[in-house]
Write a protein that holds these residues in place. Sequence first.
Motif, PDB file in Angstrom:
ATOM      1  N   SER A  13       0.485  -1.177  -0.084  1.00 58.77           N
ATOM      2  CA  SER A  13       0.147  -0.001  -0.014  1.00 58.77           C
ATOM      3  C   SER A  13       1.278   1.334   0.033  1.00 58.77           C
ATOM      4  CB  SER A  13      -0.494  -0.386   1.248  1.00 58.77           C
ATOM      5  OG  SER A  13      -1.718  -1.297   1.137  1.00 58.77           O
ATOM      6  N   LEU A  17       1.007   4.026  -2.627  1.00 47.62           N
ATOM      7  CA  LEU A  17       0.714   5.292  -2.733  1.00 47.62           C
ATOM      8  C   LEU A  17       1.694   6.528  -3.353  1.00 47.62           C
ATOM      9  CD1 LEU A  17      -0.793   8.140  -1.391  1.00 47.62           C
ATOM     10  CD2 LEU A  17      -0.105   6.730   0.731  1.00 47.62           C
ATOM     11  N   SER A  21       0.738   8.778  -5.988  1.00 51.79           N
ATOM     12  CA  SER A  21       1.306  10.352  -6.154  1.00 51.79           C
ATOM     13  C   SER A  21       2.878  10.778  -6.849  1.00 51.79           C
ATOM     14  CB  SER A  21       1.943  10.554  -4.483  1.00 51.79           C
ATOM     15  OG  SER A  21       2.780  10.111  -3.522  1.00 51.79           O
ATOM     16  N   LEU A  96      -1.968   4.740   6.169  1.00 51.22           N
ATOM     17  CA  LEU A  96      -3.026   4.081   5.151  1.00 51.22           C
ATOM     18  C   LEU A  96      -3.636   3.202   5.168  1.00 51.22           C
ATOM     19  CD1 LEU A  96      -3.778   5.378   2.713  1.00 51.22           C
ATOM     20  CD2 LEU A  96      -2.694   3.632   1.170  1.00 51.22           C
TER      21      LEU A  96
END
Length: 107
Positions: A13, A17, A21, A96
């Motif tokens: 995760s 992320l 991004s 997260l």
Amino acid sequence: MGTLSWGLLAFASGLTLSGLSGSILELATGCRLSLSPPFVRPERLAQTLWRTALAGPFMLANEALACRRSGRMGDLPTAAAMLACGIWALAQGVILVSLASAASARL
């Protein structure tokens, strides 16, 4: 799920992320992601902190690999930077997964 499964989920995760991004930032600016302008600017501290917090592992990995390719960094510092990227991605993933777990508990 066991502890190892949760750890792998958190790590994946965090990598996701950071990668998403970082890719969005690269597409928006047209520049390779790095720890330099236009991504990191002292006069825009809040934006710099958010960008670095989200895409930091990707930024650090890009910088370390660029230094390694140019010969300014050896194998051990490159490995240490990659380890730091992994730990950073794991920390992002833990946050997260915790946020997702808290949000699903409220449903």
